[in-house]
Enzyme design. Structure first.
Site, PDB file in Angstrom:
ATOM      1  N   MET A 115      -9.047   8.095   9.797  1.00 23.04           N
ATOM      2  CA  MET A 115      -8.953   8.694   9.064  1.00 23.04           C
ATOM      3  C   MET A 115     -10.242   9.467   9.427  1.00 23.04           C
ATOM      4  O   MET A 115     -11.696   9.798   8.170  1.00 23.04           O
ATOM      5  CB  MET A 115     -10.168   7.719   7.841  1.00 23.04           C
ATOM      6  CG  MET A 115      -8.778   6.791   7.544  1.00 23.04           C
ATOM      7  SD  MET A 115     -10.065   4.775   7.004  1.00 23.04           S
ATOM      8  CE  MET A 115     -10.740   4.405   8.734  1.00 23.04           C
ATOM      9  N   LYS A 125      -3.176   3.800  -3.446  1.00 22.89           N
ATOM     10  CA  LYS A 125      -4.467   4.981  -3.618  1.00 22.89           C
ATOM     11  C   LYS A 125      -2.390   6.147  -4.290  1.00 22.89           C
ATOM     12  O   LYS A 125      -2.246   5.895  -4.412  1.00 22.89           O
ATOM     13  CB  LYS A 125      -4.725   5.730  -3.299  1.00 22.89           C
ATOM     14  CG  LYS A 125      -6.333   5.751  -3.147  1.00 22.89           C
ATOM     15  CD  LYS A 125      -6.954   6.317  -1.704  1.00 22.89           C
ATOM     16  CE  LYS A 125      -7.615   5.809  -1.711  1.00 22.89           C
ATOM     17  NZ  LYS A 125      -8.588   6.765   0.001  1.00 22.89           N
ATOM     18  N   ASP A 170       1.187  -1.243   0.453  1.00 23.86           N
ATOM     19  CA  ASP A 170      -0.019  -0.485  -0.107  1.00 23.86           C
ATOM     20  C   ASP A 170       0.963   1.791  -0.053  1.00 23.86           C
ATOM     21  O   ASP A 170       2.162   1.198  -0.037  1.00 23.86           O
ATOM     22  CB  ASP A 170      -1.295   0.496   1.494  1.00 23.86           C
ATOM     23  CG  ASP A 170      -1.748  -1.194   0.928  1.00 23.86           C
ATOM     24  OD1 ASP A 170      -2.244  -1.030  -0.297  1.00 23.86           O
ATOM     25  OD2 ASP A 170      -3.060  -1.198   2.343  1.00 23.86           O
TER      26      ASP A 170
HETATM   27  N1  SAH Z   1      -4.197  -0.452   8.930  1.00 24.57           N
HETATM   28  C1  SAH Z   1      -3.461   0.567  10.007  1.00 24.57           C
HETATM   29  C2  SAH Z   1      -4.478   1.629   9.537  1.00 24.57           C
HETATM   30  C3  SAH Z   1      -5.383   2.160   8.754  1.00 24.57           C
HETATM   31  S1  SAH Z   1      -6.726   3.278   8.222  1.00 24.57           S
HETATM   32  C4  SAH Z   1      -3.202   0.859  11.213  1.00 24.57           C
HETATM   33  O1  SAH Z   1      -3.172   0.187  11.645  1.00 24.57           O
HETATM   34  O2  SAH Z   1      -2.460   2.114  11.135  1.00 24.57           O
HETATM   35  C5  SAH Z   1      -5.881   4.650   7.432  1.00 24.57           C
HETATM   36  C6  SAH Z   1      -6.268   5.890   8.763  1.00 24.57           C
HETATM   37  O3  SAH Z   1      -4.493   5.625   8.923  1.00 24.57           O
HETATM   38  C7  SAH Z   1      -5.259   7.174   8.182  1.00 24.57           C
HETATM   39  O4  SAH Z   1      -6.247   7.788   7.327  1.00 24.57           O
HETATM   40  C8  SAH Z   1      -5.037   8.080  10.059  1.00 24.57           C
HETATM   41  O5  SAH Z   1      -5.723   8.201   9.949  1.00 24.57           O
HETATM   42  C9  SAH Z   1      -4.026   6.271  10.228  1.00 24.57           C
HETATM   43  N2  SAH Z   1      -2.994   6.710   9.820  1.00 24.57           N
HETATM   44  C10 SAH Z   1      -2.095   5.962   8.783  1.00 24.57           C
HETATM   45  N3  SAH Z   1      -0.854   6.623   9.601  1.00 24.57           N
HETATM   46  C11 SAH Z   1      -0.736   7.244  10.176  1.00 24.57           C
HETATM   47  C12 SAH Z   1       0.260   8.270  10.932  1.00 24.57           C
HETATM   48  N4  SAH Z   1       1.358   7.638  10.722  1.00 24.57           N
HETATM   49  N5  SAH Z   1      -0.327   8.888  11.353  1.00 24.57           N
HETATM   50  C13 SAH Z   1      -0.808   9.290  11.565  1.00 24.57           C
HETATM   51  N6  SAH Z   1      -2.103   9.073  11.423  1.00 24.57           N
HETATM   52  C14 SAH Z   1      -2.011   7.707  10.258  1.00 24.57           C
END
Ligand code: SAH
Length: 496
Positions: free
Chosen positions: A170, A55, A33
């Site tokens: 998100m 994306k 991803d």
């Molecule tokens: N599976 C991932 C989440 C995927 S959904 C997990 O466990 O972290 C994607 C969302 O994750 C983003 O919209 C944001 O809200 C959060 N996210 C992912 N990476 C991030 C980061 N480095 N800092 C802050 N939020 C993050």
């Protein structure tokens, strides 16, 4: 033939698990991803098939059905497949759906949990999601749905009553609506709240406010995805526990122009201090072919750089020789790195001058009797040392071991260089070749850091004045000088 659903963590490469690294290094196929650490694929096998399914610049991503199909197909074909996802694969990662698809198709799978952003981003912001005094529960909530949607899967009244920390994934774009809905459902408008953007990454930013004001504050700060939002008393603890954004070089980008093979040490030091280290190598070390030195011929052997040491020993080893070739000679080394490289090959330098330049070695050799000297060094180098020794009546063999050649920056490196706050130069050749490679001036606004007077002169030859010159002419000295400049800059900004 297993498909591994692997969490890559929130972005900091250090938060990839040992298991993830092991699987990545042996995978046949990696399906990945957008939100994975920049370096996650560095150790993939050269033959591994890399399939990007994220994306493209906010555009359409590959559909989940298509991803499932690829996983099933590659898995069934007997490949070792890694499905690499940001954070944890089972936390808002659709990993559950992928596992179901694999199960339905009879393809074996394993899950490797990852560090999830909802815990890690707050932690790096100095906010523990639970705390004995402040929160005994934490809820992970999707902010993807509009809270006023009539068929929302979320029970907003229950969330408003939830006795603990709420963490939204998100949700940056809908923060306004989310906060309003929680307040409307009875959550205290004055409860502390925070948003953490790009958590665990070098550019991490955090905004703390109250539930009533957080959306406005985040908007003023132009907070963008990826970010997590958090509502809870624990947000207050940031005042005491902030650490990541407080590191001395946090928020600064520093370009490293030295050869790729040598860049990692400096880059790692800068990262440990909180900087984003941008590797923009402008030079490459190209060893020259030639015979090794004749054993026993010299009573003084001078090495001027770690590269020189490694090239010299490569020549010795290729001829079946080793460190004993210098058994009768005094060995002199310019700089502690050079001395270290010698020690790694079984030679303790007799002379290491205080000043890490040729002039320093000339001084250090003042009282040393020399009949026949070997100077092992780069093809392009100044003649200070051979001239000085010859003047003293010594016979001098200069052995050119390697050439420093230009390394062209690729487009991504040029772009990255353009946003550097600092550009470090560790030799005059890094100056010369970087400017040649750019074909125009350096990016505006970057502060130029020089390792010492010779490198500074090279900058001046191009009409550039270094902002910082190290007073110790090695990597430690350079980092020290950069740090004190950054501190002075912060103080300046603080007073302004
Ligand atoms: N599976 C991932 C989440 C995927 S959904 C997990 O466990 O972290 C994607 C969302 O994750 C983003 O919209 C944001 O809200 C959060 N996210 C992912 N990476 C991030 C980061 N480095 N800092 C802050 N939020 C993050």
């Amino acid at each position: 033939m297993t498909v591994h659903l692997v969490g890559a963590g929130p972005g900091d490469p250090g938060l990839l698990t040992a298991r993830a690294l092991e699987l990545l290094a042996r995978a046949d196929v990696i399906v990945y991803d957008r939100l994975i650490p920049a370096t996650a694929l560095d150790d993939a096998r050269a033959e591994a098939e890399l399939i990007y399914v994220g994306k493209e610049g906010g555009g359409e991503s590959v559909s989940q059905e298509e991803i499932n199909r690829v996983l099933v197909e590659r898995g069934a074909a007997g490949a070792e497949v890694v499905r690499l996802k940001g954070g944890d694969p089972f936390v808002f990662g659709r990993g559950g759906e992928e596992a179901q698809a694999l199960r339905d198709a009879g393809v074996p799978f394993e899950v490797v949990p990852g560090v999830t952003a909802g815990v890690a981003a707050p932690a790096y912001a100095g906010i523990p999601v639970t705390h004995r005094d402040a929160a005994s529960a934490v809820a992970f909530v999707t902010g993807h749905e509009h809270p006023t949607k009539p068929d929302s899967a979320l029970d907003w009244a229950a969330l408003a009553r939830f006795p603990g920390t709420l963490v939204f994934y998100m949700g940056v774009r809908r923060l306004d609506a989310i906060a309003a809905r929680l307040i409307e459902c009875g959550r205290d408008a004055n409860e502390p709240a925070a948003v953490v953007e790009r958590g665990t990454l070098p550019g991490q930013r955090t905004v703390v406010a109250t539930l009533a004001t957080i959306a406005q504050r985040a908007q003023e700060a132009s907070i963008r995805a990826p970010a997590v939002a958090l509502v809870g008393q624990v947000a207050e603890l940031r005042d005491q526990l902030c650490w990541f954004e407080d590191r001395p070089l946090a928020g600064l980008s520093v370009a490293v122009t030295r050869a790729r093979a040598q860049a990692s040490g400096l880059a790692a030091r800068l990262r440990a201090l909180g900087a984003e280290a941008i590797e923009t190598p402008s030079i490459r070390i190209a060893p020259l072919d030639g015979p090794p030195p004749e054993p026993g011929r010299h009573d003084l052997v001078c090495l001027t750089s770690p590269n020189g040491v490694s090239c010299l020993f490569d020549r010795l080893f290729a001829a079946g020789l080793d460190a004993r070739a210098f058994s009768g000679a005094r060995v002199a080394a310019i700089g502690p790195g050079t001395a270290r490289a010698l020690r790694e090959r079984g030679v303790i330098a007799d002379i290491v001058p205080e000043r890490f330049v040729a002039e320093g070695l000339v001084e250090a050799l003042a009282g040393v009797p020399v009949r026949r000297a070997l100077i092992a060094r780069a093809a392009q180098a100044r003649d200070v040392l051979p001239d000085a020794l010859r003047e003293r009546g010594a016979e001098v063999d200069v052995m050119a071991l390697y050439e420093t050649v230009a390394e062209r920056l690729d487009e991504a490196e040029r772009v990255a260089l353009g946003r550097a706050d600092y550009i470090t130069f560790t030799s005059s050749s890094t100056v010369r070749f970087l400017l040649e490679s750019l074909g125009r001036g350096l990016p505006e606004g970057a502060r130029l850091v020089s390792i010492g007077p010779v490198t500074s002169e090279a900058l001046r030859d191009h009409g550039l004045e270094p902002h910082v010159e190290a007073s110790r002419h090695d990597i430690d000295g350079l980092v020290e000088a950069l740090l004190s400049d950054a501190r002075a800059g912060r103080r300046g900004a603080g007073e302004a």
